[in-house]
Each structure stands twice: as C-alpha cells, then as structure tokens.
Design a protein around this motif. Sequence first.
Motif, PDB file in Angstrom:
ATOM      1  N   MET A 556       0.821  -1.216   0.000  1.00 14.73           N
ATOM      2  CA  MET A 556       0.000   0.000   0.000  1.00 14.73           C
ATOM      3  C   MET A 556       0.851   1.261   0.000  1.00 14.73           C
ATOM      4  O   MET A 556       1.897   1.318   0.634  1.00 14.73           O
ATOM      5  CB  MET A 556      -0.872   0.022   1.263  1.00 14.73           C
ATOM      6  CG  MET A 556      -2.024  -0.937   1.204  1.00 14.73           C
ATOM      7  SD  MET A 556      -3.107  -0.500  -0.135  1.00 14.73           S
ATOM      8  CE  MET A 556      -3.841  -2.101  -0.434  1.00 14.73           C
ATOM      9  N   ARG A 557       0.367   2.265  -0.680  1.00 14.48           N
ATOM     10  CA  ARG A 557       1.010   3.565  -0.626  1.00 14.48           C
ATOM     11  C   ARG A 557       0.922   4.132   0.782  1.00 14.48           C
ATOM     12  O   ARG A 557      -0.015   3.809   1.522  1.00 14.48           O
ATOM     13  CB  ARG A 557       0.284   4.546  -1.548  1.00 14.48           C
ATOM     14  CG  ARG A 557       0.760   4.497  -2.951  1.00 14.48           C
ATOM     15  CD  ARG A 557      -0.001   5.492  -3.784  1.00 14.48           C
ATOM     16  NE  ARG A 557       0.284   5.248  -5.175  1.00 14.48           N
ATOM     17  CZ  ARG A 557       1.281   5.855  -5.837  1.00 14.48           C
ATOM     18  NH1 ARG A 557       2.021   6.741  -5.244  1.00 14.48           N
ATOM     19  NH2 ARG A 557       1.501   5.580  -7.110  1.00 14.48           N
ATOM     20  N   GLU A 558       1.856   5.000   1.053  1.00 15.08           N
ATOM     21  CA  GLU A 558       1.861   5.701   2.339  1.00 15.08           C
ATOM     22  C   GLU A 558       0.535   6.475   2.466  1.00 15.08           C
ATOM     23  O   GLU A 558       0.107   7.152   1.534  1.00 15.08           O
ATOM     24  CB  GLU A 558       3.033   6.677   2.285  1.00 15.08           C
ATOM     25  CG  GLU A 558       3.389   7.381   3.547  1.00 15.08           C
ATOM     26  CD  GLU A 558       4.433   8.453   3.231  1.00 15.08           C
ATOM     27  OE1 GLU A 558       4.246   9.573   3.661  1.00 15.08           O
ATOM     28  OE2 GLU A 558       5.401   8.121   2.513  1.00 15.08           O
ATOM     29  N   GLY A 559      -0.099   6.345   3.595  1.00 14.68           N
ATOM     30  CA  GLY A 559      -1.322   7.123   3.834  1.00 14.68           C
ATOM     31  C   GLY A 559      -2.540   6.620   3.092  1.00 14.68           C
ATOM     32  O   GLY A 559      -3.559   7.317   3.053  1.00 14.68           O
ATOM     33  N   ALA A 560      -2.455   5.430   2.452  1.00 17.75           N
ATOM     34  CA  ALA A 560      -3.597   4.940   1.676  1.00 17.75           C
ATOM     35  C   ALA A 560      -4.802   4.703   2.584  1.00 17.75           C
ATOM     36  O   ALA A 560      -5.912   5.160   2.290  1.00 17.75           O
ATOM     37  CB  ALA A 560      -3.215   3.666   0.933  1.00 17.75           C
ATOM     38  N   THR A 561      -4.587   4.001   3.718  1.00 16.56           N
ATOM     39  CA  THR A 561      -5.691   3.683   4.613  1.00 16.56           C
ATOM     40  C   THR A 561      -6.342   4.958   5.152  1.00 16.56           C
ATOM     41  O   THR A 561      -7.568   5.085   5.128  1.00 16.56           O
ATOM     42  CB  THR A 561      -5.190   2.831   5.791  1.00 16.56           C
ATOM     43  OG1 THR A 561      -4.132   2.011   5.319  1.00 16.56           O
ATOM     44  CG2 THR A 561      -6.281   1.986   6.374  1.00 16.56           C
ATOM     45  N   GLU A 562      -5.498   5.903   5.593  1.00 14.92           N
ATOM     46  CA  GLU A 562      -6.046   7.147   6.155  1.00 14.92           C
ATOM     47  C   GLU A 562      -6.824   7.917   5.094  1.00 14.92           C
ATOM     48  O   GLU A 562      -7.907   8.443   5.361  1.00 14.92           O
ATOM     49  CB  GLU A 562      -4.936   8.054   6.695  1.00 14.92           C
ATOM     50  CG  GLU A 562      -4.188   7.515   7.896  1.00 14.92           C
ATOM     51  CD  GLU A 562      -3.055   6.588   7.499  1.00 14.92           C
ATOM     52  OE1 GLU A 562      -2.805   6.445   6.272  1.00 14.92           O
ATOM     53  OE2 GLU A 562      -2.435   5.974   8.379  1.00 14.92           O
ATOM     54  N   THR A 563      -6.244   8.006   3.876  1.00 19.16           N
ATOM     55  CA  THR A 563      -6.908   8.773   2.827  1.00 19.16           C
ATOM     56  C   THR A 563      -8.256   8.164   2.494  1.00 19.16           C
ATOM     57  O   THR A 563      -9.258   8.886   2.379  1.00 19.16           O
ATOM     58  CB  THR A 563      -6.014   8.810   1.564  1.00 19.16           C
ATOM     59  OG1 THR A 563      -4.736   9.299   1.926  1.00 19.16           O
ATOM     60  CG2 THR A 563      -6.612   9.703   0.505  1.00 19.16           C
ATOM     61  N   ILE A 564      -8.308   6.828   2.349  1.00 17.59           N
ATOM     62  CA  ILE A 564      -9.574   6.183   2.024  1.00 17.59           C
ATOM     63  C   ILE A 564     -10.582   6.451   3.144  1.00 17.59           C
ATOM     64  O   ILE A 564     -11.757   6.758   2.893  1.00 17.59           O
ATOM     65  CB  ILE A 564      -9.371   4.659   1.845  1.00 17.59           C
ATOM     66  CG1 ILE A 564      -8.431   4.363   0.685  1.00 17.59           C
ATOM     67  CG2 ILE A 564     -10.709   3.945   1.667  1.00 17.59           C
ATOM     68  CD1 ILE A 564      -9.006   4.562  -0.674  1.00 17.59           C
ATOM     69  N   GLN A 565     -10.098   6.364   4.395  1.00 14.37           N
ATOM     70  CA  GLN A 565     -10.978   6.605   5.535  1.00 14.37           C
ATOM     71  C   GLN A 565     -11.537   8.027   5.497  1.00 14.37           C
ATOM     72  O   GLN A 565     -12.738   8.250   5.648  1.00 14.37           O
ATOM     73  CB  GLN A 565     -10.175   6.374   6.834  1.00 14.37           C
ATOM     74  CG  GLN A 565     -11.033   6.080   8.038  1.00 14.37           C
ATOM     75  CD  GLN A 565     -12.009   4.954   7.739  1.00 14.37           C
ATOM     76  OE1 GLN A 565     -11.618   3.913   7.246  1.00 14.37           O
ATOM     77  NE2 GLN A 565     -13.291   5.186   8.010  1.00 14.37           N
ATOM     78  N   LYS A 566     -10.646   8.989   5.218  1.00 18.14           N
ATOM     79  CA  LYS A 566     -11.069  10.401   5.164  1.00 18.14           C
ATOM     80  C   LYS A 566     -12.069  10.618   4.037  1.00 18.14           C
ATOM     81  O   LYS A 566     -13.052  11.340   4.206  1.00 18.14           O
ATOM     82  CB  LYS A 566      -9.850  11.307   4.911  1.00 18.14           C
ATOM     83  CG  LYS A 566      -9.103  11.698   6.169  1.00 18.14           C
ATOM     84  CD  LYS A 566      -8.101  12.790   5.794  1.00 18.14           C
ATOM     85  CE  LYS A 566      -6.928  12.815   6.748  1.00 18.14           C
ATOM     86  NZ  LYS A 566      -5.797  13.564   6.207  1.00 18.14           N
TER      87      LYS A 566
END
Lengths: 739, 62
Positions: A556-566
């Motif tokens: 996964m790209r850096e920050g992928a989980t957070e970005t999707i969550q946002k």
Amino acid sequence: MSAPERDWAAFVTNTDDGKAHMDLAVDGITCAACMYEIERGLQKLDGVEKARVNLSSHRLSVDWDGEKTNPSPIVDLLQRLGYKAYPFDPAQVKSRGDAVGKEILRALAVSGFAAMNIMLLSISIWSGNASDIDPETRSFFHWVSALIALPTVVYSGRIFFRSAYMAVKTGRLNMDVPITIGVLLATGLSMWQTVQEAEHAYFDSAVMLLFFLLVGRYCDHLMRRKTRSFAENLATLKAESAAKIQEDGSALDVPLSKLSIGDRVLVRAGERISVDGKISTGTSEVDQSLVTGETLLQPVGEGDLVYAGTMNTYGVLEIEVTAAAKGTLLDEVNRLLETAMEGRSKYVHIADRASQLYAPVVHAAALLTLVGWIMLGMAWQPALVIAISVLIITCPCALGLAIPAVQVVASGLFFNERVLLNAGDAIERLATVDTIVFDKTGTLTLPEASLSKEHGLSAEQLELAGRLALSSSHPLSQAIAKATGAQQALPDAKESAGKGVEAVVDGMCAKLGSPAFCGVSDEQLEQAKTQQPDASFVAFQSGDKPAQLLPVGQFMREGATETIQKLKTAGYTIEILSGDHKGAVEHAAQMLSVESWQAAMKPQDKIDHIEKLKAQGKKVLMVGDGLNDAPSLAAANVSISPVSAVHVSQAAADAVFLGDSLAPVMSALTISKKARWVMNQNLAISVVYNLIAVPFAVLGFVTPLVAALAMSGSSIIVTLNAVRLRMLAGSSTQPNLEV
Amino acid sequence: MEVLIYLIPIALFLGGAGLVAFLWSLRSGQYDDMEGPKWRILDDGDLQENSTPVEAAKRKVS
C-alpha cells in the motif's frame, strides 16, 4: 554487458558555425547554489562555451564547440556533481521558447500602452466636458484616440477574434463571441461618433476591456505552462529511450522517436521495456503490473508480444518493434480511448455555459432597448448609441476573469499539494465528484515492489541478504537491496539466471533466490501465500538453517488507509476496479475496508462499470495508472493518475499527483470544492453587476466615464475574490517540496 | 492650447519607447527565467581568489 553507447546526434542541434547546443532536464536542483555549481563546473570543461541553468523550469542549456568536446563529459560531470540529467529530444519539445505565451504578452503590452494613453486623453475630455472644452479640441482628442485604438484592437484583439470565429464556425458559442461583438461594436460606434464630432466615444472602454481580458488569458497560460514544463521534465527524466541493435550487432541508445517498425531493440535484465513488439530471441518473465494490473509475473518467450511499460525480469530479450497489431491489448486500449475521448469533449466549461445563457439575454436586452427608444419617438441614431452602450457595459469583462482568476489561484494551491493539472477545467469537474473508483496496482499500491516490513530476519541476516541481492538484476532482488540499503556486493557471488544468487560467507553458504532454489517446501510456500496473497516470495538461506521466506510485493502507498478513511467520512463512495487476480484485490479491499471491489477487470469492463455509474447519475472520479486504465480515465467525469503511470494514462488523466503518498487525492478534492464555491461567487458577482448596470444603460445614462469605472471596478472585485481562495483553503497539509 | 500639438506626440513617443523597450526585453528572453537572476547577483564565483568585494574596494582606495 556494458551499457550501450548513447546516440548523441539525436539530442544535439548543430548551428552553422560548428557550435552545438543541447537542452537537458536536470533533477535535483533545489536552490541557487546548485545553479552556480552546475554552471561553474560546466564552464571549466574544455570546449564548453555557455552553460545556463533555468531555475524556474529546472532546465539546463549548454553550448559548446563541436570540434573540441562532445556531450558525454557534460552528462558525466552532472552525474558526478550528483544531478540526474537527461537531454530533451528536440523533436519532442514543441513548446521551446513558449511562442503562445509571448504572443499573449506582446498583445497585452500593446493594449496596456494603448489603454494608458487613451485614458490620458479620455480623462481630459471628461473633465473638459464638465467645464469648457471646445468641440475642436475634443474632436482632435477623439481622433488621436482612434489612431491609437484601431491598430490596438486589430493587433491585441486577434486572439479573441480567432477563437470566436472558430467557435461560430463549428456552431458553438463561447465566451469569446460576446467579447468580440462587444469590442467591435464599441470601436465601431466610437469611430462613428468621432466622425460625427459627437460628445462621447468609447475607445477607452474597448481597449481597457482587451487589456483586462488579456491579463486573465495570460494568467491562464502561465498556469498551463508551469505544469506542462514539469510534465515534460518528468517524461524526459524517465529517459524514454531504447537500445537499438545496429547492423554490426552493437547496441546504441536512441530516443523512441528515432525508432521505426521492424527495428530490433535489446532489453537487459531488470530494464523496463520501452516499445511494443514481438520477442525475436530470449526468454524471461515480465512484470505486467503497469499494463494489465496483474501482479503475478508472466513467462514470455520467442514470438510473444510485449508492451511498453512492462518490466523485464531476468533474461536478455531482443524485441522486434511492431505497430499496435489488430486484436492486441494495445489496439483495444487505443480504440476504447478514442471513443472515451470523444465523450469527454462534449463537456462544456462552466464559463462557456455561463456565456451561453448570458449572450442571448444581453443581446436581446440591447435589441429591446433599440426598439423601445424608437417606439418612444427617439431618432434611430441616438437609440442605436444607447443600445450599443448596453452591450459595452455588459461586455463580459468580469465574466471573462471570473473563472480563469480562480483557476490560476487554485492551480497554485494544487501545485503546493503536489498535484499537477493537465486541464484547467478539471477543477470544476473535480468539485462535483461523488464516487471515486480506484485502480489497485500502482495506484493504491506503490508502483514498485518493496520488501515487507514483516520479514522476520535479524539485522545481520538482512544485511547479508541485501548484499547477496546486489549481485542480481532481478526486480525482486533489487527491491530487497533497496530496502536493506546494502552498498557492497559480495565478491564471489554467483547468479544462476532465473533461480537465485549464492555466495560463501565465513565458510558458510548463503543463498537468496526462488523458494525452490533454497529448498522451501510447497506446503510452506502455500501457507505463506494464504497469509499474504499480494506478495511474491524470495527465499533466503544461510548455512544449514532452514530457509526463510521474504515477502516482496507492491504494498500500500503511504497514507492509503487514512486517505480512504477520510474520503469515506467526507461522503464519497469508494470502489476498487482492478485487473489483478481476485485474492490480491480482496486482500487490498479488506485492508482498506472498501466493500465494493471487482477483480480481473478488462479495460472494456472498467469502462462499462464507469458508464453504468454515470448512467445512475453519479459523478465519477477515476484514479488509475496502468495502460489498461487509460480508457476508463478518459471515460470517467474526471481522472487523476500518479506520476509513475504509463505515458498514455498520464495523457488521458486530468491531473497527475507526485510522490509516494495517496494524500494528494484528498487535498485535490478539498481544494476543488472550495474553488468551485469561489467560482460560483464570482459568477454571482458578475450577474449582480449586470443587474445594476443594465437598467442604467437602457435608460441611456451610461457615459464612457461610467462604463470605464464599472468595467474596472467589477474586474478588480472578481480578481480579489479569487485571491481570497488562498485564505479559504488554509495552510498546506504537506511541506512545499520541490519535485 | 496649441502646445498640445507638441505635447501629445511627445507623450505618445515616451509611451511608445516604453513599449518598444518591453518588446525588446521579451524578445531577448529576459522573462524566460523569473527565478534564477535574482540569485545570480549574489554569486561571488567570478571574483579572483582572496578578493571579497571589501578587499577589492580597499585595493582600489590604496
């Protein structure tokens, strides 16, 4: 095999007097000190006559004496100084010298000069009209104004007239049509008034209008130029060249534009294939993730087709360049892309939509004014003057600046968030998005394989594995070498192509390679695969200890989980459409907690799905990078691709984001929403302005003084309102990094 | 008011000279790089060894 000689002749332009010139894109220039260092270093080289770095565009231009030196020492020196440089192929840099920008700037300068001088005369007339100017002096001033205004309108107005003519010819209506009508009528009316020795002439309005609109046009152009030159640098630094096999069997590195069908190209192990073609000799496995989204390596041999953008793993391949053959993936992508592009060109810009509403209303109002005054018993001549003054005061000065001004400010904000816009109207389309479709491979995940953090090796073992990996050119080994930061290869390491590397260290045999090479049982491999379905496995064995499996893959790209969550919190519907196999996509979807996903999608399937969403009234943002994504990028309402994407996809996307993080996607959506809000405000301001101004004009109260004040006042208000977007958008969420 | 016959052409000439100067600077590529030149004036690399501007000035005086 050593790197092939590069064919410099393709990059160098020779002048008649034996001097040679070359432009290079230079990566790594961060400040003025780099500029001094490069220029001074190059000037010390024998034969170099001029070296100049352009600090805004990060380009270097070098002139040298063709007899004394050649480009090799120049590029070598840059390399030694720590800069990656690659020459531009003169055939590909069309925008050299920025001809369009200079044309607008010249027109802007001429109209600025004219506006100032005519205003000097106009203010004298207005104050004279209020006191005691005699008709002869006024007439003289009008004639001088006409003398300045007529050539200016012809010269500076060309840009608008041309665009309006093209629009009318194709049966459309754009912003330039009412502008052209307004400017021409204002000039014509003033000329007539001058001949009649009347009190009012509107030369200043006509020229000032051109000046303000050209300012908007130039800002718009600057925005495009900035992103385009960065895109060109990026493309050049990717060094899109190929090792062409000469008749004598040697390989010569040539730019892609110098290749023709039937040429043979050499691709070494670990290199990206840069052409579409058929393998004439050699076998290998290729990584097609950038083309199909499939992460499993595919074995290829003689006669198989390979595509530009795929990665050759271990074998040496000789490829015969072919055009896109019928029925291949590339052919299908091209066909789909064409259809999808047609659909996109139907989108009408917000500014043109506004002018489609606006032009008929205003022109009808002017006509009604004319008819009304005549019916009230006025002579036709003064009635015509009033009718034309309605058109002059409503000429879309504020409307012409309302959208470009916001686009310029917004694109600056995008740039800070490391997003480059390909199309200015992408901002307004991004603002309406409610559904986001992500490709998986290379978009949600990193474009290149890396070593998983959960590898289970000790620091010593890891170092040893890294040093072993350095001896292999296989992409998986290179990923391990990169992750461990190993610098020194082991002296006696032996590579067995397609299997692995082994070396003797402190009397013990150390092995790194395929699971079979290190004696890993099938059960152990199966078990590891179920745990991490998105990874490939490299085995590592030192001494007699059992081999360990190192998961390597596109994580996964850096920050992928957070970005999707946002994005989900912000109310967007998220979907994943991937060309990869089911296990890998399911795993990724679970990690990101995305419920809606589909695997093994062909380009046509992706388009069908997007069309289905669009038919349901959804506005779709597509984020993708592969060749298989290109048609769906064009089919979606708006699209973004990462900078690592294949060329076709980048060209089809509306915006490109830089770096390894996925966060820019979120920032782009946030900024565009705010920008859209300011655009709407600006349009509202223009409407209010017209609602106030038109009744005065219809009643015949608009003198040239009123027109000048109203026009500049409304232009300044919309521009200031656009600048306010900077404050609305708040501070940047990321440090302002140079590319 | 006859003086206007001279003054207006003079005003136009001065404005025109400014315009010509701008067009010349545009043609000679002075707007190609808006970032680099402001730093170039701070570059001392073209001076002789051991000659900071202060020293050079001192030598001139003595």
